[in-house]
Scaffold this active site. Structure first.
Site, PDB file in Angstrom:
ATOM      1  N   LYS A  34     -39.264  20.330  17.689  1.00 50.86           N
ATOM      2  CA  LYS A  34     -38.007  20.646  18.359  1.00 50.86           C
ATOM      3  C   LYS A  34     -37.300  19.359  18.782  1.00 50.86           C
ATOM      4  O   LYS A  34     -37.955  18.340  18.994  1.00 50.86           O
ATOM      5  CB  LYS A  34     -38.297  21.455  19.637  1.00 50.86           C
ATOM      6  CG  LYS A  34     -38.720  22.894  19.401  1.00 50.86           C
ATOM      7  CD  LYS A  34     -38.925  23.624  20.710  1.00 50.86           C
ATOM      8  CE  LYS A  34     -39.359  25.062  20.483  1.00 50.86           C
ATOM      9  NZ  LYS A  34     -38.329  25.893  19.837  1.00 50.86           N
TER      10      LYS A  34
ATOM     11  N   ARG B 107     -44.409  34.729  16.581  1.00 52.26           N
ATOM     12  CA  ARG B 107     -44.709  35.902  15.743  1.00 52.26           C
ATOM     13  C   ARG B 107     -46.079  35.782  15.102  1.00 52.26           C
ATOM     14  O   ARG B 107     -46.721  36.785  14.813  1.00 52.26           O
ATOM     15  CB  ARG B 107     -43.582  36.092  14.707  1.00 52.26           C
ATOM     16  CG  ARG B 107     -43.433  34.933  13.765  1.00 52.26           C
ATOM     17  CD  ARG B 107     -42.080  34.914  13.063  1.00 52.26           C
ATOM     18  NE  ARG B 107     -40.996  34.428  13.925  1.00 52.26           N
ATOM     19  CZ  ARG B 107     -39.737  34.320  13.558  1.00 52.26           C
ATOM     20  NH1 ARG B 107     -39.361  34.684  12.335  1.00 52.26           N
ATOM     21  NH2 ARG B 107     -38.828  33.863  14.399  1.00 52.26           N
TER      22      ARG B 107
END
Ligand code: BES
Ligand code: MN
Ligand code: ZN
Length: 486
Positions: free
Chosen positions: A270, A344
């Site tokens: 990120k 996920r």
């Protein structure tokens, strides 16, 4: 919670034995108990434009003549709804925060009787307003001195109000726990710390807690969860909580909480700006712990399972790489195209694990996508479910608890983006509709039970000057569970 909360009937607020008096007033109503001294102050303030019936408007008086309480706050409510009541309370409490009040008396002058939903909001609103984070900042302003909160309430309304207060107390405790956990920095809230917190909760409140270690998770075959965890030096934990409030034969509800204690993005790292906020990426896990805290206190007649896959998402020599293909617990293979779509991956294995409980329903809670924040902002959580009845139930619970969510679509068309040439699916789709693709990914693991997904990326914490966790969606989840136990 450091304060006790009760109801009492009061005939004359000026004589009330408390050191802070908070009076919520609605337009056109005047409680008899207000008396002459307070009544004339209120009239004058309204006449002179220093108070108006608008959300957030209040008036602080210090040692007003003829009144026993040393602090008085009038808080104007724009309507009689629980939401307006909460807004008025919050605004007034902000004026009392940091002060020396030990016994707060809340009187409510709204058109219509004081109902359980209003009373239910009292404890959570007070705890929320007075909370101070101190775990790694003991120099922060001292914890609140408040020890007693009394809700003034006519005898006829006390039964309903007391019931509301009790639910509210449990919700307040749950929210406080979730908020505190989520606020702790990544180095003070590792997967091991989360597991320790769960065990503490279990011991104190009679909840069964088991923690699976790496070797257990390997034996089970949770290849997706393992792939995310492999880049970190912190040991992964898979936490299983069980509350039994109904006979064994009664199918449990299962809550699955994303427990990424820090999300760097992994090799798909990120950007630096605001990366610190990724310590909140265990907000789903925190909300599961908080909900168990509330449930342990309220003891509803249902069985509840909590599943928390907990690990860090780190880059490094051992980290999973874009393009790596792993096999999930379900047997389906996944091409990890973006290591930053890790939520996920840990959830899909937990969702498959949930099958063994033959659940009545499974709800996962996750700070899953930035796209959900783009879609809904910070007010409503994203609600995804192929099950209309379950979605409606959660939506209603959110409205009742003032912890709102908004249903998002799950059309098959959105599944397209997950196609992979090298595995049964990729872990990311196109940027557009990212919150939905993430939910579609999870949906592939949830065919065996009614399922809903709450994306709390926008609602679990606040950025900016008020940076910090919110404890959401503990109120929604608790409300939902209480509805199921009736
Ligand atoms: N934890 C983040 C989601 C997130 C991002 C929450 C910003 C709150 C604020 C999640 O693991 C993530 O990184 N998601 C990616 C998915 C993408 C790579 C498909 C995202 O949202 O950018
Ligand atoms: Mn991520
Ligand atoms: Zn994440």
């Amino acid at each position: 919670m450091d304060f006790k909360i009760q109801v009492a009937e009061l005939k004359d607020l000026a004589k009330a034995d408390c050191d802070a008096l908070l009076i919520v007033v609605g337009e056109g109503t005047r409680p008899e108990a207000l008396g002459r001294a307070l009544g004339s102050v209120l009239d004058q303030a309204l006449q002179e434009g220093d108070l108006a019936f608008k959300a957030g408007r209040c008036l602080y008086l210090h040692r007003p003549a003829g009144v026993k309480a040393s602090r008085v706050v009038f808080a104007a409510a724009g309507a009689s709804t629980p939401k307006a009541f909460k807004a008025a309370l919050s605004a007034a409490l902000a004026l009392l925060k940091g002060g020396g009040a030990q016994h707060l008396l809340v009187a409510c002058a709204l058109p219509g009787p004081l109902q359980a939903p209003h009373a239910q909001l009292l404890a959570p609103t007070v705890t929320e307003a007075l909370y101070v984070y101190r775990h790694t900042k003991p120099s922060a302003s001292a914890a609140s001195k408040l020890r007693r909160v009394t809700l003034a309430c006519p005898a006829a309304e006390q039964a309903a109000a007391s019931q509301g207060l009790a639910v509210g107390e449990a919700v307040a405790e749950g929210v406080a726990l979730a908020r505190e956990c989520a606020n702790r920095p990544g180095n003070h809230c590792t997967p091991s710390d989360l597991a320790a917190e769960a065990r503490r909760l279990g011991k104190a409140h009679g909840i069964d807690v088991k923690v699976l270690e790496r070797k257990d998770v390997e034996k089970l075959g949770m290849g997706c969860f393992l792939a995310v965890a492999q880049g970190s030096r912190q040991a992964l934990k898979f936490i299983v909580l069980q509350y039994r409030g109904a006979p064994k034969a009664s199918a449990p509800l299962v809550l699955v909480g994303k427990g990424i204690t820090f999300d760097t993005g992994g090799i798909s790292i990120k950007p630096a700006a605001e990366m610190d906020e990724m310590k909140f990426d265990m907000g789903g896990a925190a909300s599961v712990l908080g909900t168990f805290r509330a449930v342990a206190q309220l003891r509803p007649k249902l069985n509840l399972v909590g599943l928390i896959p907990a690990c860090e998402n780190m880059p490094g020599g051992a980290a999973v790489k874009p393009g790596d293909v792993v096999t999930s617990l379900s047997g389906q293979t996944v091409e990890i195209l973006n290591t930053d779509a890790e939520g996920r991956l840990i959830l899909c294995d937990a969702l498959t694990f949930a099958e063994r409980f033959k659940p009545a329903a499974v709800i996962d809670i996750a700070t899953l996508t930035g796209a959900c924040v783009v879609a809904l902002g910070h007010h409503r959580s994203g609600l995804f479910s192929p099950d209309d009845a379950l979605a409606a139930e959660l939506d209603r619970a959110g409205q009742e608890a003032l912890d709102p969510c908004w249903r998002m679509p799950l059309d098959e068309e959105y599944d397209e983006g997950l196609k992979s040439n090298f595995a049964d699916m990729g872990n990311v789709g196109p940027r557009a509709g990212g919150a939905i693709t993430a939910a579609m990914f999870l949906k592939r693991y949830t065919g065996k039970y009614p399922w809903a997904h709450l994306d709390i990326a926008g609602s679990a914490w606040k950025s900016g000057a008020a940076k910090g966790a919110t404890g959401r969606p503990v109120p929604l989840l608790t409300q939902f569970l209480l509805g199921r136990s009736r």
